[in-house]
Design an enzyme around this catalytic site. Structure first.
Site, PDB file in Angstrom:
ATOM      1  N   ASP A   7       1.046  -1.193   0.055  1.00 61.86           N
ATOM      2  CA  ASP A   7       0.013  -0.037   0.183  1.00 61.86           C
ATOM      3  C   ASP A   7       0.993   1.224  -0.024  1.00 61.86           C
ATOM      4  O   ASP A   7       2.068   1.098   0.213  1.00 61.86           O
ATOM      5  CB  ASP A   7      -0.783   0.076   1.266  1.00 61.86           C
ATOM      6  CG  ASP A   7      -1.404   1.373   1.419  1.00 61.86           C
ATOM      7  OD1 ASP A   7      -2.238   1.762   0.697  1.00 61.86           O
ATOM      8  OD2 ASP A   7      -1.404   1.923   2.727  1.00 61.86           O
ATOM      9  N   ASP A   9      -0.183   5.049   1.107  1.00 57.07           N
ATOM     10  CA  ASP A   9      -0.454   5.922   2.255  1.00 57.07           C
ATOM     11  C   ASP A   9      -0.232   5.426   3.688  1.00 57.07           C
ATOM     12  O   ASP A   9      -0.907   4.410   3.830  1.00 57.07           O
ATOM     13  CB  ASP A   9      -1.739   6.610   2.026  1.00 57.07           C
ATOM     14  CG  ASP A   9      -2.011   7.617   0.969  1.00 57.07           C
ATOM     15  OD1 ASP A   9      -1.055   8.498   0.799  1.00 57.07           O
ATOM     16  OD2 ASP A   9      -2.918   7.568   0.056  1.00 57.07           O
ATOM     17  N   ASP A  18      -3.118  12.546   0.593  1.00 53.09           N
ATOM     18  CA  ASP A  18      -4.406  13.614   0.125  1.00 53.09           C
ATOM     19  C   ASP A  18      -4.342  14.559   1.307  1.00 53.09           C
ATOM     20  O   ASP A  18      -4.633  15.726   0.861  1.00 53.09           O
ATOM     21  CB  ASP A  18      -5.613  12.684   0.292  1.00 53.09           C
ATOM     22  CG  ASP A  18      -5.645  11.722  -1.178  1.00 53.09           C
ATOM     23  OD1 ASP A  18      -5.076  11.880  -2.059  1.00 53.09           O
ATOM     24  OD2 ASP A  18      -6.640  10.712  -0.908  1.00 53.09           O
ATOM     25  N   ASP A  98      -4.931   3.562  -3.043  1.00 51.49           N
ATOM     26  CA  ASP A  98      -6.334   4.728  -3.280  1.00 51.49           C
ATOM     27  C   ASP A  98      -5.629   6.178  -3.359  1.00 51.49           C
ATOM     28  O   ASP A  98      -6.504   6.915  -3.391  1.00 51.49           O
ATOM     29  CB  ASP A  98      -7.290   4.493  -2.247  1.00 51.49           C
ATOM     30  CG  ASP A  98      -8.788   4.834  -2.751  1.00 51.49           C
ATOM     31  OD1 ASP A  98      -8.773   5.233  -3.881  1.00 51.49           O
ATOM     32  OD2 ASP A  98      -9.603   4.840  -1.927  1.00 51.49           O
ATOM     33  N   ASP A 187      -1.862  -0.921   5.730  1.00 56.31           N
ATOM     34  CA  ASP A 187      -2.387  -0.233   7.056  1.00 56.31           C
ATOM     35  C   ASP A 187      -3.789  -0.196   7.269  1.00 56.31           C
ATOM     36  O   ASP A 187      -4.392   0.056   8.493  1.00 56.31           O
ATOM     37  CB  ASP A 187      -1.622   1.274   7.476  1.00 56.31           C
ATOM     38  CG  ASP A 187      -2.336   2.164   6.562  1.00 56.31           C
ATOM     39  OD1 ASP A 187      -2.818   3.015   6.951  1.00 56.31           O
ATOM     40  OD2 ASP A 187      -2.161   1.991   5.181  1.00 56.31           O
TER      41      ASP A 187
END
Length: 250
Positions: A7, A9, A18, A98, A187
């Site tokens: 992943d 972030d 973001d 994402d 996470d």
């Protein structure tokens, strides 16, 4: 060969990118009227509004790039990347996030690790004719976008990582690449979803105290044995490197 899934972030980087890009906004903050439009499960659409506002305020590509390039890596992540570049022939590495393509590429290039990744799955992004930073969904409701909609009820509409991982494994199997084991480093709640599909040969590395970790613990309480992968929580990614080092010795 092993498949290693990351992943981005709060896993590779120590922030939610973001939130980080708000540093490029005037006064490094968003106006209340934008913040109030956020709805749970519709983060992608919310970010589209944030970026449109920032474009209106004259925030340019270079401003975003600077922010992404300066987001700190998570503790121990440089050690893990060093280990992976030494052993890169043993691992196929992909990233499912994402966040967005532009930001991830900026960060990984700045960290000098972009070439380690065979494939990056994230929300499409870029700059339009006006120079505004634009963002789209990875999985779209309307079957547009890079990939049609997903049926997962636990994930936001724009991305189900389980669907991405399952399709990737199927595609690699067709190309006659079978992985001995899958390692998943993440996470968030959206990392828990794909990790449920892992087998007993695989390893999930949830970041300690984050949603993915809590969800694996809850599942173990409610349905012992339902979560099949070995769970190895980490505070520093150096712990992930040490674990993988042991795997290679065997």
């Amino acid at each position: 060969k092993y498949l290693l899934v990351f992943d981005f972030d709060e896993t590779i980087i120590n922030e939610n990118s973001d939130d980080s890009i708000v540093r490029a906004a005037p006064g490094q903050a968003l106006p209340e009227h934008i913040r109030q439009t956020f709805r749970e499960g519709f983060y992608n659409e919310y970010m589209q509004r944030v970026l449109a506002y920032m474009g209106d305020q004259g925030v340019k590509m270079g401003d975003f790039k600077t922010v992404y390039e300066n987001i700190p890596l998570s503790p121990g992540m440089p050690d893990l990347f060093q280990f992976l570049s030494k052993n890169h022939e043993l691992f196929e590495i992909i990233l499912i996030s994402d966040a967005n393509m532009f930001g991830i590429e900026c960060s990984l290039r700045a960290a000098g690790v972009y070439s380690l990744f065979r494939k990056i799955f994230s929300n499409p992004s870029g700059f339009d004719k006006k120079g505004y930073f634009t963002l789209g969904p990875y999985h779209s409701h309307k079957c547009l976008g890079p990939s049609p909609s997903h049926k997962c009820l636990d994930c936001p509409a724009n991305m189900c990582k389980r669907k991405i991982l399952t399709e990737y494994l199927a595609e690699r199997a067709q190309e006659e690449v079978e992985f001995e084991r899958v390692f998943y480093v993440g996470d968030g709640a959206n990392d828990f979803c794909p990790s449920v599909t892992l087998t007993s040969a695989d390893v999930a590395f949830p970041r300690k105290g984050y949603p993915m970790h809590r969800m694996t613990q809850e599942m173990e309480k409610k349905q012992p044995g339902a979560f099949q992968a070995t769970v190895v929580p980490w505070e520093s990614a150096a712990e992930v490197a040490r674990y993988l080092q042991e795997v290679l010795k065997k």
